[in-house]
Write a protein that holds these residues in place. Structure first.
Motif, PDB file in Angstrom:
ATOM      1  N   ASP A   1       3.492  16.500 -10.497  1.00 33.87           N
ATOM      2  CA  ASP A   1       2.796  15.217 -11.346  1.00 33.87           C
ATOM      3  C   ASP A   1       2.105  14.370 -10.471  1.00 33.87           C
ATOM      4  OD1 ASP A   1       5.909  14.922 -13.025  1.00 33.87           O
ATOM      5  OD2 ASP A   1       6.989  13.959 -10.817  1.00 33.87           O
ATOM      6  N   PHE A   2       1.719  14.965  -9.515  1.00 31.09           N
ATOM      7  CA  PHE A   2       0.440  14.639  -8.636  1.00 31.09           C
ATOM      8  C   PHE A   2      -0.887  14.744  -9.360  1.00 31.09           C
ATOM      9  CE2 PHE A   2       2.524  13.003  -4.348  1.00 31.09           C
ATOM     10  CZ  PHE A   2       2.222  11.466  -4.396  1.00 31.09           C
ATOM     11  N   ASP A   3      -0.727  16.368 -10.345  1.00 31.17           N
ATOM     12  CA  ASP A   3      -1.982  16.565 -10.785  1.00 31.17           C
ATOM     13  C   ASP A   3      -2.895  15.443 -11.074  1.00 31.17           C
ATOM     14  OD1 ASP A   3      -1.154  19.309  -9.916  1.00 31.17           O
ATOM     15  OD2 ASP A   3      -0.399  19.893 -12.526  1.00 31.17           O
ATOM     16  N   ASN A   4      -4.231  15.715 -11.440  1.00 26.43           N
ATOM     17  CA  ASN A   4      -5.047  14.987 -11.715  1.00 26.43           C
ATOM     18  C   ASN A   4      -5.014  13.050 -11.713  1.00 26.43           C
ATOM     19  OD1 ASN A   4      -6.688  16.948 -12.837  1.00 26.43           O
ATOM     20  ND2 ASN A   4      -5.380  16.964 -14.306  1.00 26.43           N
ATOM     21  N   LYS A   5      -4.283  13.480 -10.082  1.00 23.01           N
ATOM     22  CA  LYS A   5      -3.896  11.776 -10.237  1.00 23.01           C
ATOM     23  C   LYS A   5      -4.682  11.515  -8.774  1.00 23.01           C
ATOM     24  CE  LYS A   5      -0.071  10.170 -12.086  1.00 23.01           C
ATOM     25  NZ  LYS A   5      -0.494  10.228 -13.060  1.00 23.01           N
ATOM     26  N   LYS A   6      -5.447  10.728  -9.083  1.00 22.87           N
ATOM     27  CA  LYS A   6      -6.291   9.617  -7.699  1.00 22.87           C
ATOM     28  C   LYS A   6      -5.406   8.665  -7.035  1.00 22.87           C
ATOM     29  CE  LYS A   6      -9.991   8.715 -10.371  1.00 22.87           C
ATOM     30  NZ  LYS A   6      -9.783   9.427 -12.398  1.00 22.87           N
ATOM     31  N   ILE A   7      -5.249   9.185  -6.050  1.00 21.45           N
ATOM     32  CA  ILE A   7      -4.506   7.816  -4.791  1.00 21.45           C
ATOM     33  C   ILE A   7      -4.962   7.856  -3.645  1.00 21.45           C
ATOM     34  CG2 ILE A   7      -2.483   8.232  -3.415  1.00 21.45           C
ATOM     35  CD1 ILE A   7      -1.532   9.481  -6.604  1.00 21.45           C
ATOM     36  N   ARG A   8      -5.279   6.035  -3.543  1.00 25.55           N
ATOM     37  CA  ARG A   8      -5.645   5.993  -3.008  1.00 25.55           C
ATOM     38  C   ARG A   8      -4.934   5.675  -1.791  1.00 25.55           C
ATOM     39  NH1 ARG A   8      -4.967   1.131   0.991  1.00 25.55           N
ATOM     40  NH2 ARG A   8      -6.842   0.825   1.771  1.00 25.55           N
ATOM     41  N   VAL A   9      -6.010   6.573  -0.480  1.00 28.33           N
ATOM     42  CA  VAL A   9      -6.044   6.903   0.582  1.00 28.33           C
ATOM     43  C   VAL A   9      -6.419   5.967   1.924  1.00 28.33           C
ATOM     44  CG1 VAL A   9      -4.921   9.168   0.500  1.00 28.33           C
ATOM     45  CG2 VAL A   9      -7.266   8.816   1.583  1.00 28.33           C
ATOM     46  N   MET A  10      -5.844   5.051   2.569  1.00 29.71           N
ATOM     47  CA  MET A  10      -6.221   4.745   3.874  1.00 29.71           C
ATOM     48  C   MET A  10      -7.734   5.290   4.762  1.00 29.71           C
ATOM     49  SD  MET A  10      -4.157   2.307   5.809  1.00 29.71           S
ATOM     50  CE  MET A  10      -2.834   3.327   6.360  1.00 29.71           C
ATOM     51  N   THR A  11      -8.964   5.299   5.341  1.00 25.83           N
ATOM     52  CA  THR A  11     -10.198   6.384   4.927  1.00 25.83           C
ATOM     53  C   THR A  11      -9.982   6.815   6.425  1.00 25.83           C
ATOM     54  OG1 THR A  11     -10.982   4.230   5.979  1.00 25.83           O
ATOM     55  CG2 THR A  11     -11.588   4.461   3.553  1.00 25.83           C
ATOM     56  N   ASN A  12      -9.441   7.452   6.344  1.00 24.72           N
ATOM     57  CA  ASN A  12      -9.524   8.731   7.838  1.00 24.72           C
ATOM     58  C   ASN A  12      -9.158  10.451   7.149  1.00 24.72           C
ATOM     59  OD1 ASN A  12      -6.430   9.504   8.183  1.00 24.72           O
ATOM     60  ND2 ASN A  12      -6.255   7.992   8.301  1.00 24.72           N
ATOM     61  N   PRO A  13      -9.529  10.792   7.429  1.00 26.82           N
ATOM     62  CA  PRO A  13      -9.843  12.406   6.415  1.00 26.82           C
ATOM     63  C   PRO A  13      -8.452  13.409   6.839  1.00 26.82           C
ATOM     64  CG  PRO A  13     -11.721  12.421   9.058  1.00 26.82           C
ATOM     65  CD  PRO A  13     -10.952  11.128   8.709  1.00 26.82           C
TER      66      PRO A  13
ATOM     67  N   THR B   1      -8.388  -1.678 -13.089  1.00 27.15           N
ATOM     68  CA  THR B   1      -9.133  -1.107 -14.068  1.00 27.15           C
ATOM     69  C   THR B   1      -8.461   0.589 -13.985  1.00 27.15           C
ATOM     70  OG1 THR B   1     -10.446  -0.248 -11.850  1.00 27.15           O
ATOM     71  CG2 THR B   1     -11.355  -2.364 -13.312  1.00 27.15           C
ATOM     72  N   GLY B   2      -7.907   1.258 -13.818  1.00 30.00           N
ATOM     73  CA  GLY B   2      -8.030   2.953 -13.427  1.00 30.00           C
ATOM     74  C   GLY B   2      -8.929   4.020 -13.058  1.00 30.00           C
ATOM     75  N   ILE B   3      -9.709   3.008 -12.207  1.00 28.82           N
ATOM     76  CA  ILE B   3     -10.833   4.128 -11.012  1.00 28.82           C
ATOM     77  C   ILE B   3      -9.584   4.993  -9.794  1.00 28.82           C
ATOM     78  CG2 ILE B   3     -12.047   4.084  -8.904  1.00 28.82           C
ATOM     79  CD1 ILE B   3     -13.257   1.063 -10.242  1.00 28.82           C
ATOM     80  N   ILE B   4      -8.301   4.541 -10.085  1.00 27.65           N
ATOM     81  CA  ILE B   4      -6.967   5.024  -9.179  1.00 27.65           C
ATOM     82  C   ILE B   4      -6.616   4.943  -9.691  1.00 27.65           C
ATOM     83  CG2 ILE B   4      -7.925   5.382  -6.849  1.00 27.65           C
ATOM     84  CD1 ILE B   4      -6.941   2.097  -6.221  1.00 27.65           C
ATOM     85  N   ASP B   5      -4.837   6.071  -9.603  1.00 27.13           N
ATOM     86  CA  ASP B   5      -3.954   6.400 -10.226  1.00 27.13           C
ATOM     87  C   ASP B   5      -2.481   5.720  -9.322  1.00 27.13           C
ATOM     88  OD1 ASP B   5      -5.048   7.139 -12.851  1.00 27.13           O
ATOM     89  OD2 ASP B   5      -5.437   8.669 -11.702  1.00 27.13           O
ATOM     90  N   GLY B   6      -2.663   5.792  -8.222  1.00 23.99           N
ATOM     91  CA  GLY B   6      -1.262   5.268  -7.490  1.00 23.99           C
ATOM     92  C   GLY B   6      -1.797   5.118  -5.926  1.00 23.99           C
ATOM     93  N   GLN B   7      -1.288   4.713  -4.607  1.00 27.06           N
ATOM     94  CA  GLN B   7      -1.621   4.458  -4.065  1.00 27.06           C
ATOM     95  C   GLN B   7      -0.353   4.699  -2.710  1.00 27.06           C
ATOM     96  OE1 GLN B   7      -0.610   1.009  -1.552  1.00 27.06           O
ATOM     97  NE2 GLN B   7       0.460   1.219  -2.747  1.00 27.06           N
ATOM     98  N   GLU B   8      -0.101   4.670  -1.540  1.00 29.88           N
ATOM     99  CA  GLU B   8       0.830   4.331  -0.965  1.00 29.88           C
ATOM    100  C   GLU B   8       0.842   3.378   0.309  1.00 29.88           C
ATOM    101  OE1 GLU B   8       1.183   7.578   2.026  1.00 29.88           O
ATOM    102  OE2 GLU B   8      -0.302   6.780   3.197  1.00 29.88           O
ATOM    103  N   ASN B   9       2.041   2.636   0.384  1.00 35.73           N
ATOM    104  CA  ASN B   9       2.083   1.326   1.767  1.00 35.73           C
ATOM    105  C   ASN B   9       3.572   1.082   1.665  1.00 35.73           C
ATOM    106  OD1 ASN B   9       0.002  -0.264   3.091  1.00 35.73           O
ATOM    107  ND2 ASN B   9      -1.194   0.223   0.780  1.00 35.73           N
ATOM    108  N   PRO B  10       3.767   0.094   2.974  1.00 33.05           N
ATOM    109  CA  PRO B  10       5.186  -0.013   2.734  1.00 33.05           C
ATOM    110  C   PRO B  10       5.309  -1.056   1.802  1.00 33.05           C
ATOM    111  CG  PRO B  10       3.344  -0.948   4.699  1.00 33.05           C
ATOM    112  CD  PRO B  10       2.998  -0.224   3.943  1.00 33.05           C
ATOM    113  N   ILE B  11       6.402  -1.273   1.039  1.00 33.02           N
ATOM    114  CA  ILE B  11       6.887  -1.973   0.121  1.00 33.02           C
ATOM    115  C   ILE B  11       6.967  -3.315   0.644  1.00 33.02           C
ATOM    116  CG2 ILE B  11       9.223  -3.562  -0.412  1.00 33.02           C
ATOM    117  CD1 ILE B  11       9.370  -0.544  -1.956  1.00 33.02           C
ATOM    118  N   PHE B  12       6.709  -4.062   1.504  1.00 33.97           N
ATOM    119  CA  PHE B  12       6.875  -5.795   2.206  1.00 33.97           C
ATOM    120  C   PHE B  12       5.168  -5.958   1.305  1.00 33.97           C
ATOM    121  CE2 PHE B  12       4.112  -4.127   5.797  1.00 33.97           C
ATOM    122  CZ  PHE B  12       3.038  -5.159   5.916  1.00 33.97           C
ATOM    123  N   TRP B  13       4.061  -4.812   1.525  1.00 34.78           N
ATOM    124  CA  TRP B  13       2.556  -4.991   1.492  1.00 34.78           C
ATOM    125  C   TRP B  13       2.419  -5.465  -0.028  1.00 34.78           C
ATOM    126  CZ3 TRP B  13      -1.145  -6.397   3.820  1.00 34.78           C
ATOM    127  CH2 TRP B  13      -2.473  -6.887   3.413  1.00 34.78           C
TER     128      TRP B  13
END
Ligand code: 6CS
Length: 340
Positions: A162-174, A201-213
């Motif tokens: 399901d992650f195929d071709n999905k741009k997932i935003r991550v914080m900036t550590n390698p 805007t669809g530049i990214i398709d998803g991200q990760e974070n804790p629920i409160f955020w």
């Protein structure tokens, strides 16, 4: 004449008192990465309250955006413009490679009680990390968890495909990029300020974070499908510029340590039940939102990719990383066997 003399003596006295007061009463600047009422803000204000109740010093708190992005507030702390900063390893990992350990997926347990015990008791967290941060000019005062990581995307995620071709935003550590590559996604490192707009805007398709955020930042409005993958915790760290800290009197160093302890206790209480409350708020506000909780079999499909991320962590860090990882695992073993 007598009156003038008296006045002069009083003025000199007042001036001296004022000067002495000024020499002792400092105004410390403290920046964090979140908004009013969020977890880092709760920590910062508890710290401020303790300092101000127990000394003549004051603490000025700057929230997200007031002084720039996470990277900016770290630069300002390292250059001595700020005395204190709260920055999560998600960003510090770019400066201190070993701090990326938190992004090895499925290393941490999901059960909150075990996680909290780990932060309280871990030798890796409480003894090794302060030494590692010190090498980078930072006095690490506390590391603490903010909440379990949850993925949000434009569709529910149930398997790596399901992650195929999905741009997932991550914080900036390698290393976090390695994690999402291993999950089958296309990782897109971005600072926080670009996440909401990027999802909209669809530049990214998803991200990760804790629920409160996800709730407080309104991320669910533009990324409505929530998946509990159980792969990790959002961890953060509060620290001081080391030269500043080393230059404090012993009494003030103790004050700062006590304030950090008090803020930690208060924040740990604050986060209990926070995820559940935030999820309720999201589901109340959002008709199109869905929640997917991966079952054990589905988790296994993601978990089997963790060893390659661990390998990447070891490659990115010198022997410090290997020692830290061993200690981390030993500490985790201890708390999981206590709670198991
Ligand atoms: O995703 C981020 O960049 C932000 N997430 C949280 C929970 N806190 C601050 C951080 O910048």
């Amino acid at each position: 004449m007598k009156a003038t003399k008296l006045l002069t003596a009083a003025s000199v006295g007042a001036l001296l008192f004022g000067l002495t007061g000024a020499a002792h009463a400092a105004n410390w600047r403290y920046a964090h990465e979140e908004f009013e009422g969020d977890v880092q803000d709760v920590f910062a204000y508890a710290f401020k309250e303790h300092v101000e109740a127990n000394s003549d010093h004051s603490v000025q708190v700057y929230r997200f955006g007031e002084l720039g992005e996470s990277e900016d507030i770290m630069d300002q702390t390292l250059s001595g413009i700020l005395q204190f900063v709260n920055q999560s390893p998600g960003f510090t990992g770019a400066l201190i490679p070993s701090a990326q350990i938190f992004f090895i997926p499925y290393l941490m347990p999901t059960d909150m009680e075990t996680v909290l015990e780990f932060f309280d008791e871990s030798e890796a967290i409480n003894e090794m990390f302060p030494e590692i941060y010190a090498e980078h000019g930072l006095e690490l005062l506390k590391m603490y968890p903010e909440g379990e990581m949850v993925v949000t995307a434009d569709e529910p995620i149930t398997e790596p495909a399901d992650f195929d071709n999905k741009k997932i935003r991550v914080m900036t550590n390698p290393l976090l990029s390695e994690t999402y590559s291993s999950f089958g996604a296309t990782p897109t490192p971005l600072p926080w300020g670009e996440v909401y707009g990027g999802l909209q805007t669809g530049i990214i398709d998803g991200q990760e974070n804790p629920i409160f955020w996800i709730e407080s930042g309104g991320l669910y409005e533009v990324s409505p499908h929530l998946t509990f993958t159980s792969h990790g915790w959002f961890t953060t760290a509060m620290m001081a510029n080391k030269d500043f800290f080393d230059g404090l009197s012993e009494e003030d160093q103790q004050l700062v340590r006590n304030a950090a302890d008090a803020a930690y206790d208060h924040t740990i209480e604050h986060i209990q039940g926070l995820a559940e409350e935030s999820l309720d708020k999201i589901m109340e506000a959002c008709d199109e939102c869905t929640v997917t909780r991966l079952n054990d079999e589905q988790i296994e499909d993601f978990k089997e990719r963790a060893p390659q991320v661990e390998e990447a962590f070891l490659e990115m860090t010198d022997e410090t990383g290997a020692e830290l990882l061993d200690q981390f695992k030993e500490d985790l073993e201890e708390v999981t066997s206590d709670n198991g």
